[in-house]
Structure formats: C-alpha cells, structure tokens
Motif scaffolding. Structure first.
Motif, PDB file in Angstrom:
ATOM      1  N   UNK A   1      67.459  -4.729  54.109  1.00 54.37           N
ATOM      2  CA  UNK A   1      68.366  -4.851  55.248  1.00 54.37           C
ATOM      3  C   UNK A   1      68.780  -6.317  55.373  1.00 54.37           C
ATOM      4  N   UNK A   2      70.076  -6.564  55.396  1.00 62.75           N
ATOM      5  CA  UNK A   2      70.582  -7.945  55.520  1.00 62.75           C
ATOM      6  C   UNK A   2      70.713  -8.393  56.966  1.00 62.75           C
ATOM      7  N   UNK A   3      70.357  -7.540  57.902  1.00 60.28           N
ATOM      8  CA  UNK A   3      70.307  -7.879  59.325  1.00 60.28           C
ATOM      9  C   UNK A   3      71.614  -8.468  59.850  1.00 60.28           C
ATOM     10  N   UNK A   4      72.711  -7.777  59.580  1.00 57.91           N
ATOM     11  CA  UNK A   4      74.005  -8.153  60.143  1.00 57.91           C
ATOM     12  C   UNK A   4      73.961  -7.939  61.651  1.00 57.91           C
ATOM     13  N   UNK A   5      74.503  -8.855  62.458  1.00 59.56           N
ATOM     14  CA  UNK A   5      74.432  -8.706  63.915  1.00 59.56           C
ATOM     15  C   UNK A   5      75.127  -7.463  64.475  1.00 59.56           C
ATOM     16  N   UNK A   6      76.169  -6.958  63.830  1.00 60.78           N
ATOM     17  CA  UNK A   6      76.877  -5.760  64.285  1.00 60.78           C
ATOM     18  C   UNK A   6      76.582  -4.622  63.314  1.00 60.78           C
ATOM     19  N   UNK A   7      76.280  -3.424  63.816  1.00 60.73           N
ATOM     20  CA  UNK A   7      75.844  -2.350  62.920  1.00 60.73           C
ATOM     21  C   UNK A   7      76.949  -1.566  62.218  1.00 60.73           C
ATOM     22  N   UNK A   8      78.145  -1.474  62.772  1.00 63.46           N
ATOM     23  CA  UNK A   8      79.192  -0.604  62.229  1.00 63.46           C
ATOM     24  C   UNK A   8      80.028  -1.281  61.164  1.00 63.46           C
ATOM     25  N   UNK A   9      79.637  -1.182  59.895  1.00 57.89           N
ATOM     26  CA  UNK A   9      80.317  -1.896  58.813  1.00 57.89           C
ATOM     27  C   UNK A   9      81.319  -0.971  58.121  1.00 57.89           C
ATOM     28  N   UNK A  10      82.561  -1.429  58.024  1.00 50.75           N
ATOM     29  CA  UNK A  10      83.635  -0.655  57.412  1.00 50.75           C
ATOM     30  C   UNK A  10      84.206  -1.316  56.169  1.00 50.75           C
ATOM     31  N   UNK A  11      83.866  -2.579  55.908  1.00 50.52           N
ATOM     32  CA  UNK A  11      84.389  -3.255  54.721  1.00 50.52           C
ATOM     33  C   UNK A  11      83.445  -4.376  54.304  1.00 50.52           C
ATOM     34  N   UNK A  12      83.414  -4.593  52.985  1.00 50.03           N
ATOM     35  CA  UNK A  12      82.610  -5.658  52.398  1.00 50.03           C
ATOM     36  C   UNK A  12      83.383  -6.276  51.251  1.00 50.03           C
ATOM     37  N   UNK A  13      83.102  -7.548  50.976  1.00 53.94           N
ATOM     38  CA  UNK A  13      83.681  -8.216  49.805  1.00 53.94           C
ATOM     39  C   UNK A  13      82.771  -9.372  49.421  1.00 53.94           C
ATOM     40  N   UNK A  14      82.744  -9.660  48.128  1.00 56.97           N
ATOM     41  CA  UNK A  14      82.041 -10.835  47.617  1.00 56.97           C
ATOM     42  C   UNK A  14      83.091 -11.691  46.924  1.00 56.97           C
ATOM     43  N   UNK A  15      83.177 -12.942  47.325  1.00 54.95           N
ATOM     44  CA  UNK A  15      84.176 -13.855  46.780  1.00 54.95           C
ATOM     45  C   UNK A  15      83.829 -14.262  45.358  1.00 54.95           C
ATOM     46  N   UNK A  16      84.766 -14.081  44.458  1.00 60.28           N
ATOM     47  CA  UNK A  16      84.604 -14.548  43.080  1.00 60.28           C
ATOM     48  C   UNK A  16      84.652 -16.082  43.040  1.00 60.28           C
ATOM     49  N   UNK A  17      85.353 -16.696  43.993  1.00 62.02           N
ATOM     50  CA  UNK A  17      85.521 -18.153  43.984  1.00 62.02           C
ATOM     51  C   UNK A  17      84.245 -18.905  44.342  1.00 62.02           C
ATOM     52  N   UNK A  18      83.477 -18.389  45.323  1.00 61.14           N
ATOM     53  CA  UNK A  18      82.295 -19.139  45.755  1.00 61.14           C
ATOM     54  C   UNK A  18      81.073 -18.275  46.057  1.00 61.14           C
ATOM     55  N   UNK A  19      81.150 -16.968  45.854  1.00 66.71           N
ATOM     56  CA  UNK A  19      80.012 -16.087  46.074  1.00 66.71           C
ATOM     57  C   UNK A  19      79.759 -15.699  47.515  1.00 66.71           C
ATOM     58  N   UNK A  20      80.605 -16.132  48.451  1.00 61.84           N
ATOM     59  CA  UNK A  20      80.421 -15.758  49.852  1.00 61.84           C
ATOM     60  C   UNK A  20      80.537 -14.248  50.006  1.00 61.84           C
ATOM     61  N   UNK A  21      79.722 -13.690  50.893  1.00 62.09           N
ATOM     62  CA  UNK A  21      79.751 -12.265  51.194  1.00 62.09           C
ATOM     63  C   UNK A  21      80.403 -12.103  52.562  1.00 62.09           C
ATOM     64  N   UNK A  22      81.372 -11.190  52.652  1.00 61.90           N
ATOM     65  CA  UNK A  22      82.074 -10.907  53.902  1.00 61.90           C
ATOM     66  C   UNK A  22      81.782  -9.484  54.326  1.00 61.90           C
ATOM     67  N   UNK A  23      81.591  -9.275  55.631  1.00 60.88           N
ATOM     68  CA  UNK A  23      81.398  -7.943  56.198  1.00 60.88           C
ATOM     69  C   UNK A  23      82.347  -7.781  57.386  1.00 60.88           C
ATOM     70  N   UNK A  24      83.096  -6.679  57.390  1.00 58.67           N
ATOM     71  CA  UNK A  24      84.007  -6.357  58.486  1.00 58.67           C
ATOM     72  C   UNK A  24      83.479  -5.162  59.254  1.00 58.67           C
ATOM     73  N   UNK A  25      83.577  -5.215  60.569  1.00 55.81           N
ATOM     74  CA  UNK A  25      82.930  -4.207  61.413  1.00 55.81           C
ATOM     75  C   UNK A  25      83.912  -3.500  62.338  1.00 55.81           C
ATOM     76  N   UNK A  26      83.370  -2.480  63.010  1.00 58.18           N
ATOM     77  CA  UNK A  26      84.027  -1.834  64.143  1.00 58.18           C
ATOM     78  C   UNK A  26      83.077  -1.979  65.320  1.00 58.18           C
TER      79      UNK A  26
END
Length: 188
Positions: free
Chosen positions: A66-91
C-alpha cells in the motif's frame, strides 16, 4: 512480451509464451481502475483502486504494498519517463505526485484553483468529477497534461506549481477519451 490490464476488479498480467499467452490475476476484488508501469522497470507496477488508494509491486505482481495515498478513490496513474515521478489522480478531482516511488505523496492543489473548477461535473454522479487521464511529457519533467472528467484539459509547465485551463471559466462539454504524449516531436 508482458502486458498488464486493470479489469475494474483486479490486475491481469499476460506473459507471451512460445505458443500463446499465460495469464495471472492479482488484487482480485480490489476494484483496480487503472495502472501504470514504470518505464525503467517492467516489474514495477502501480495499481489505482476505486476505494483503496494505490498499490505497488516490484516483482511483476507477486506481492503488493500500500502506497498510502491520502485520497482513496484513484482513477488515473502515470509514471514520468523524464524523471520517474509517479502521479495519481483521484475522485473528487485531485492530483498527487510522488518522487520516491510511492513512499510519500505531495498534493498538487494548484490544479484546484483553476477558474473552471466549479463547473467540473461527472454526469452519472453530477456532484463530483475525477482526474481521468495524466500524461507527463516523456521529454520535459515539468510538463504534464491532465484530463478532468468532465472538466477538460489542464496543463502545467512547472511541475504542478501552476496550471493553465484550456477553456478558462467553462468546463468541457464532452469527456476526454484518452491522453497520450507523442514519443517524438514538438513540445506539448
């Protein structure tokens, strides 16, 4: 070749064999809505759960944390090829960024300051909206496109500190079906 798929209920991993495909299911019953594979390591996968946040595997799905994201409802994810950052989009619509592989998250709340935000609304549940697509530029770590369902296309050129609204003051009339950065070519 290996493929991953979010089924809405779990994650499927398909591995090509000499004469077909071998399938394995993971996180069954989890409500997995989306996934993102780390472009630098095909065994590292992030799964976004409708009511359970983000899960991560570093062994191709055999074990998940579990990555312990502060908001539970995740609808999108991406990992940046440029710098490895992980993005999570919620509802409801929020965007989070992790620079340490999901160990910690930073809310990119400047997205919520856009003038069109009061008009964001998902028709089946008109009291909310969600971040449906995230497309980090593969060439520029500061450039990220975000699709709000139903709200439109948003863009940052400074890593999420500020955002530009594609139609200030108005939400999109049609949902964005998909966002994907070009592999080559001009800046987005």
């Amino acid at each position: 070749m290996r493929l991953y798929a979010a089924t809405g209920n779990g994650i499927a991993r398909l591995d090509e064999t000499g004469d077909g495909w071998a399938a394995e299911l993971f996180l069954t019953g989890s409500g997995a809505q989306c996934l993102a594979v780390d472009p630098s390591d095909p065994d590292t996968v992030y799964a976004g759960l409708r009511e359970g946040g983000v899960r991560k595997t570093i062994d191709g799905g055999r074990s998940w944390t579990d990555c312990e994201l502060p908001d539970p409802g995740v609808f999108s994810l991406a990992v940046s090829r440029a710098d490895g950052a992980v993005y999570a989009g919620t509802e409801p619509s929020r965007l989070f960024r992790s620079d340490d592989g999901g160990e910690s998250w930073r809310a990119l709340d400047a997205l919520l300051e856009l003038p069109s935000r009061p008009h964001w609304s998902f028709p089946p549940r008109p009291w909310t909206s969600h971040v449906r697509w995230i497309a980090p530029s593969p060439h520029d770590a500061d450039l990220v496109l975000v699709g709000i369902e139903l709200g439109g296309l948003m863009r940052t050129t400074d890593g999420g500190e500020t955002w530009q609204d594609h139609r200030p003051g108005r939400a999109a009339r049609r949902p964005l079906a998909r966002l994907a950065p070009a592999r080559r070519g001009p800046r987005l």
